[in-house]
Design an enzyme around this catalytic site. Structure first.
Site, PDB file in Angstrom:
ATOM      1  N   HIS A  73      68.381  29.888   6.281  1.00  0.00           N
ATOM      2  CA  HIS A  73      67.679  30.968   7.022  1.00  0.00           C
ATOM      3  C   HIS A  73      66.542  31.491   6.063  1.00  0.00           C
ATOM      4  O   HIS A  73      66.819  31.355   4.827  1.00  0.00           O
ATOM      5  CB  HIS A  73      68.493  32.120   7.481  1.00  0.00           C
ATOM      6  CG  HIS A  73      68.135  33.024   8.479  1.00  0.00           C
ATOM      7  ND1 HIS A  73      67.078  33.817   8.193  1.00  0.00           N
ATOM      8  CD2 HIS A  73      68.165  33.080   9.784  1.00  0.00           C
ATOM      9  CE1 HIS A  73      66.725  34.717   9.105  1.00  0.00           C
ATOM     10  NE2 HIS A  73      67.226  34.037  10.115  1.00  0.00           N
ATOM     11  N   ASN A 131      72.687  35.672  15.839  1.00  0.00           N
ATOM     12  CA  ASN A 131      72.797  35.960  14.219  1.00  0.00           C
ATOM     13  C   ASN A 131      72.620  37.277  14.337  1.00  0.00           C
ATOM     14  O   ASN A 131      71.810  37.969  13.929  1.00  0.00           O
ATOM     15  CB  ASN A 131      71.484  35.185  13.676  1.00  0.00           C
ATOM     16  CG  ASN A 131      71.479  35.490  12.003  1.00  0.00           C
ATOM     17  OD1 ASN A 131      72.564  35.893  11.491  1.00  0.00           O
ATOM     18  ND2 ASN A 131      70.589  35.075  11.483  1.00  0.00           N
ATOM     19  N   LYS A 168      73.209  38.904  11.465  1.00  0.00           N
ATOM     20  CA  LYS A 168      72.692  39.143   9.992  1.00  0.00           C
ATOM     21  C   LYS A 168      73.844  40.404   9.412  1.00  0.00           C
ATOM     22  O   LYS A 168      74.852  40.360   9.811  1.00  0.00           O
ATOM     23  CB  LYS A 168      71.464  39.795  10.111  1.00  0.00           C
ATOM     24  CG  LYS A 168      70.529  38.883  10.980  1.00  0.00           C
ATOM     25  CD  LYS A 168      68.965  39.122  10.835  1.00  0.00           C
ATOM     26  CE  LYS A 168      68.120  37.902  11.440  1.00  0.00           C
ATOM     27  NZ  LYS A 168      66.903  38.057  11.261  1.00  0.00           N
ATOM     28  N   GLU A 210      65.429  34.354   5.445  1.00  0.00           N
ATOM     29  CA  GLU A 210      65.889  35.497   4.754  1.00  0.00           C
ATOM     30  C   GLU A 210      66.673  35.100   3.316  1.00  0.00           C
ATOM     31  O   GLU A 210      66.608  35.766   2.592  1.00  0.00           O
ATOM     32  CB  GLU A 210      66.854  36.405   5.217  1.00  0.00           C
ATOM     33  CG  GLU A 210      65.879  37.128   6.435  1.00  0.00           C
ATOM     34  CD  GLU A 210      66.735  37.591   7.549  1.00  0.00           C
ATOM     35  OE1 GLU A 210      66.113  38.096   8.490  1.00  0.00           O
ATOM     36  OE2 GLU A 210      68.036  37.722   7.511  1.00  0.00           O
ATOM     37  N   GLY A 225      62.083  39.225  13.919  1.00  0.00           N
ATOM     38  CA  GLY A 225      62.208  40.590  13.719  1.00  0.00           C
ATOM     39  C   GLY A 225      60.937  41.476  13.731  1.00  0.00           C
ATOM     40  O   GLY A 225      61.038  42.767  13.490  1.00  0.00           O
ATOM     41  N   SER A 231      62.144  36.372  17.570  1.00  0.00           N
ATOM     42  CA  SER A 231      62.191  37.583  18.627  1.00  0.00           C
ATOM     43  C   SER A 231      62.419  36.932  19.885  1.00  0.00           C
ATOM     44  O   SER A 231      61.720  37.214  20.916  1.00  0.00           O
ATOM     45  CB  SER A 231      60.660  38.186  18.546  1.00  0.00           C
ATOM     46  OG  SER A 231      60.835  38.723  17.073  1.00  0.00           O
ATOM     47  N   GLU A 239      62.250  28.565  13.125  1.00  0.00           N
ATOM     48  CA  GLU A 239      62.124  30.015  13.205  1.00  0.00           C
ATOM     49  C   GLU A 239      60.732  30.261  12.665  1.00  0.00           C
ATOM     50  O   GLU A 239      60.824  30.285  11.086  1.00  0.00           O
ATOM     51  CB  GLU A 239      63.026  30.776  12.639  1.00  0.00           C
ATOM     52  CG  GLU A 239      64.422  30.848  13.616  1.00  0.00           C
ATOM     53  CD  GLU A 239      65.511  31.670  12.699  1.00  0.00           C
ATOM     54  OE1 GLU A 239      65.956  32.613  13.446  1.00  0.00           O
ATOM     55  OE2 GLU A 239      65.905  31.809  11.384  1.00  0.00           O
TER      56      GLU A 239
END
Length: 264
Positions: free
Chosen positions: A106, A13, A15, A108, A185, A223, A179
C-alpha cells in the site's frame, strides 16, 4: 476465464481505525444489510482489513454471517516464522490464526514506512510460500501522472515482484489493487474511463508476465464510494474495489459491494 468473468472482490481497508466498540456496531449493521438483501459469494467476494489487534474480533463476528466474509491483514512481516522480531507479525502467525489474505505494498506503507522494493519482495515471498493470498497495491503520484509516466511507474511496480511469483501463484494467490496515490483519502477519483484505461494496461502487462493474466482480479482504489461504484463496476477490467474511508460505514460499504455484485 476472461477478465469480464472474474468474480469481483470488494475489500474494505480500515487502516488505523476504528475502536473495538465501533467494530461491534459495524459488523452487526453489515450483517443486517446482508440479511435484508443477500449478496452471494458467486456474485462478489467481500473482505475487510482491520488493524492487527482487531483481526480475531472481526473474524469471529464474520463467522456468524450466512456467507463468507474474509478478514484480511493490512501488512505482513518481511521476517518468516517466529522469533525475536518485536512488533512484527509473520505470515506463519497469520496463517496459524486462519487469516488467509494480506495487503502488501500500500502507498502508505511505501511512503511513510519505507517499504521499498526489496522489503516488498521479502514480504510477498513469505506470504506466498505460507499459502496466503496477497492483495498487491500499485499506484502513481500526482507528479508522476502529470509527467506522463503513470503507466510506466505502475507497470514497473508489478514487474518488480515478477521474480518471486510463480505462474501458479499469479493465478491462485495474487490480486492487484490499483490506487492512484493522489486519489487516496482526498475525495478525488480517477474518472471511470481513466481507471479502466490503467486497468487495461495492467491487464496487458500481466499477460506478458504470466499465462494467467486474464484470470487475475484487478481492483480499483482511490476514494471509491457508493456514488461512483456503479460506474466503476461496469468497466471491463475493473474487478472490484479496495475501499478506504467509505468502508468505515457499514451501509456505504454494503452499497459498494452490491454495485459490483449486480454489475458483474
Amino acid at each position: 476465464m476472461s477478465a469480464s468473468t472474474i468474480v469481483p472482490w470488494v475489500i474494505g481497508n480500515w487502516k488505523m481505525n476504528p475502536t473495538l466498540s465501533s467494530i461491534q456496531e459495524w459488523t452487526e449493521q453489515f450483517g443486517q444489510c446482508l440479511q435484508q438483501a443477500a449478496i452471494s459469494e458467486e456474485q462478489c467476494h467481500i473482505a475487510v482489513a482491520p488493524t492487527f489487534i482487531a483481526l480475531s474480533k472481526v473474524q469471529a463476528d464474520f463467522s456468524l454471517y450466512s456467507r463468507k466474509v474474509h478478514a484480511v491483514a493490512q501488512d505482513v512481516s518481511r521476517f518468516e516464522g517466529t522469533g525475536a522480531f518485536t512488533g512484527e507479525v509473520s505470515a506463519t502467525l497469520l496463517k496459524d490464526s486462519q487469516i488467509n489474505h494480506v495487503l502488501i505494498g500500500h502507498s502508505e506503507r511505501r511512503e511513510l514506512l519505507a517499504d521499498d522494493t526489496d522489503v516488498l519482495r521479502q514480504k510477498l515471498t513469505n506470504a506466498l510460500q505460507t499459502g496466503l493470498t496477497a492483495v498487491f497495491c500499485v499506484g502513481e503520484s500526482l507528479e508522476q501522472r502529470e509527467q506522463g509516466v503513470a503507466e510506466q511507474v505502475v507497470l514497473q511496480q508489478i514487474c518488480d515482484i515478477a521474480s518471486v511469483v510463480s505462474d501458479t501463484q499469479w493465478e491462485s494467490q495474487i490480486i492487484i489493487a490499483y490506487e492512484p496515490i493522489w486519489a487516496i483519502g482526498t475525495g478525488k477519483t480517477a474518472s471511470a474511463q481513466d481507471a479502466q484505461a490503467m486497468h487495461a494496461k495492467i491487464r496487458e502487462g500481466l499477460k506478458q508476465l504470466t499465462s494467467s493474466g486474464d484470470k487475475i482480479a484487478i481492483l480499483y482504489g482511490g476514494s471509491v464510494k457508493p456514488e461512483n461504484a456503479e460506474e466503476l463496476a461496469t468497466c471491463a477490467d475493473i474487478n472490484g474495489a479496495l475501499v478506504g474511508g467509505a468502508s468505515l460505514k457499514a451501509d456505504s460499504f454494503y452499497k459498494i459491494a452490491q454495485a459490483f455484485a449486480q454489475a458483474k
